[in-house]
Scaffold this motif. Structure first.
Motif, short mmCIF file in Angstrom:
data_model
loop_
_atom_site.label_atom_id
_atom_site.label_comp_id
_atom_site.label_asym_id
_atom_site.label_seq_id
_atom_site.Cartn_x
_atom_site.Cartn_y
_atom_site.Cartn_z
N UNK A 129 0.89 -1.25 -0.02
CA UNK A 129 -0.13 -0.13 0.04
C UNK A 129 0.85 1.04 -0.05
N UNK A 130 1.71 1.26 0.94
CA UNK A 130 2.65 2.41 0.95
C UNK A 130 3.59 2.77 -0.47
N UNK A 134 3.10 5.87 -3.19
CA UNK A 134 4.55 6.32 -3.71
C UNK A 134 4.37 6.58 -5.36
N UNK A 135 3.85 5.48 -5.80
CA UNK A 135 3.57 5.48 -7.40
C UNK A 135 2.65 6.65 -7.70
N UNK A 136 1.64 6.92 -6.77
CA UNK A 136 0.76 8.10 -7.07
C UNK A 136 1.65 9.22 -7.10
N UNK A 274 0.09 -0.39 -9.95
CA UNK A 274 -0.63 -1.52 -10.32
C UNK A 274 -0.08 -2.51 -9.81
N UNK A 275 1.27 -2.64 -9.91
CA UNK A 275 2.03 -4.10 -9.52
C UNK A 275 1.78 -3.99 -7.77
N UNK A 276 1.76 -2.83 -6.99
CA UNK A 276 1.50 -2.86 -5.58
C UNK A 276 -0.07 -3.37 -5.46
N UNK A 277 -0.90 -2.95 -6.31
CA UNK A 277 -2.18 -3.49 -6.21
C UNK A 277 -2.43 -5.11 -6.34
#
Length: 303
Positions: A129-130, A134-136, A274-277
């Motif tokens: 999530x963190x 950061x991607x955002x 997307x990868x984080x999700x």
């Protein structure tokens, strides 16, 4: 072979994303001619009529007393906030950029599900999530060169939409999805009408502009109904990753109809998000496989 409730929810989520993203493209096309309040009012009013007719035919109408359910009121409120902020951003930011920031919504929903619904989330998913958020930050690039107020509007819209989805999950199973959709559309129309004058007043609409908003209202209905049914049919952690299909629609529509060319920062940031999700989805799926007891799908909700 019959689909499980989770798979039904996933299909409904993908359909919802197609409806919402195509609606976004239509709205973006009319933003130079009408303000956000007028868009919300016209689109909301048309959607209200459409949903009312369908709900009446299907016997899914409920008395206005149903609004005593605080979860329905919360859902409507968060939906309106999400609509205002996102529509305000669409006219000033590329469609793909807005959609890329929205890809953090599954992470925000997972965060909310852990904090509000007390769903178990381990340290690995907290880390994902963190990293996702950061991607955002990579997409919006805080600073004079990359940051725009429109990007901040989309971030606010993400958290409003996540709160909306969590409220949807808590609505009683006896409440038809069409009823929730109807009251949401009515709320958008009313608030839109109130915002017309503060946002510059009513602007005359051409036939093409009205036609685009009429089509947008149909797509909003598809999106509303599909997402309500998705959130009430499947488990949040399973169906949330299927929101990512919206980025494919946004990229294609942005390139073909608006001549937008995604930059490297948007692509990189969206990939991180997307990868984080997807990793949070993988961890949730692994948890369910390790603990099958109590992980059965929920009963389908009424239409």
């Amino acid at each position: 072979m019959a689909l499980s409730n989770n798979m039904k929810g996933a299909v409904l989520m993908a359909l919802s994303m197609a409806g919402f993203t195509c609606n976004d493209a239509l709205v973006k096309a009319v933003t130079p001619f009408v303000n956000v309040g007028q868009i919300m009012f016209v689109r909301g009013a048309l959607t209200t009529v459409l949903v009312y007719v369908i709900a009446r035919q299907m016997g899914a109408l409920r008395h206005v007393r149903i609004l005593k359910d605080p979860m329905i009121l919360l859902r409507i409120g968060f939906e309106i906030l999400a609509a205002i902020t996102y529509l305000s951003a669409l006219g000033n930011i590329p469609l793909a950029n807005a959609s890329s920031i929205l890809q953090s919504l599954p992470l925000a929903v997972t965060l909310g599900a852990a904090l509000v619904l007390k769903e178990p989330v381990g340290w690995r998913r907290w880390t994902a999530i963190l990293i996702g958020f950061l991607g955002v930050m990579i997409i919006i690039r805080p600073g004079p060169e990359g940051f725009t107020l429109a990007s901040l509007y989309v971030v606010v819209s993400v958290f409003a939409a996540a709160s909306r989805d969590l409220a949807t999950k808590k609505i009683g199973a006896s409440t038809p999805s069409l009823t929730v959709t109807l009251f949401t559309a009515v709320g958008n129309a009313i608030v839109g009408a109130l915002l017309i004058v503060p946002m510059g007043g009513w602007q005359p609409m051409s036939g093409s502009t009205f036609g685009l908003l009429a089509l947008a209202s149909l797509l909003v209905f598809v999106g509303y109904q599909s997402i309500v049914m998705a959130m009430r049919t499947g488990e949040i952690s399973f169906i949330a990753p299927f929101r990512y299909t919206s980025l494919l629609w946004a990229l294609g529509l942005g390139i073909v109809f608006f001549g937008e060319t995604p930059d490297i920062w948007m692509i990189f940031g969206a990939t991180v998000v997307i990868c984080s999700g997807l990793y949070t989805f993988y961890r949730e799926n692994k948890r369910q496989l390790a603990d099958p007891v109590g992980q059965e799908s929920q009963p389908g909700s009424p239409v």
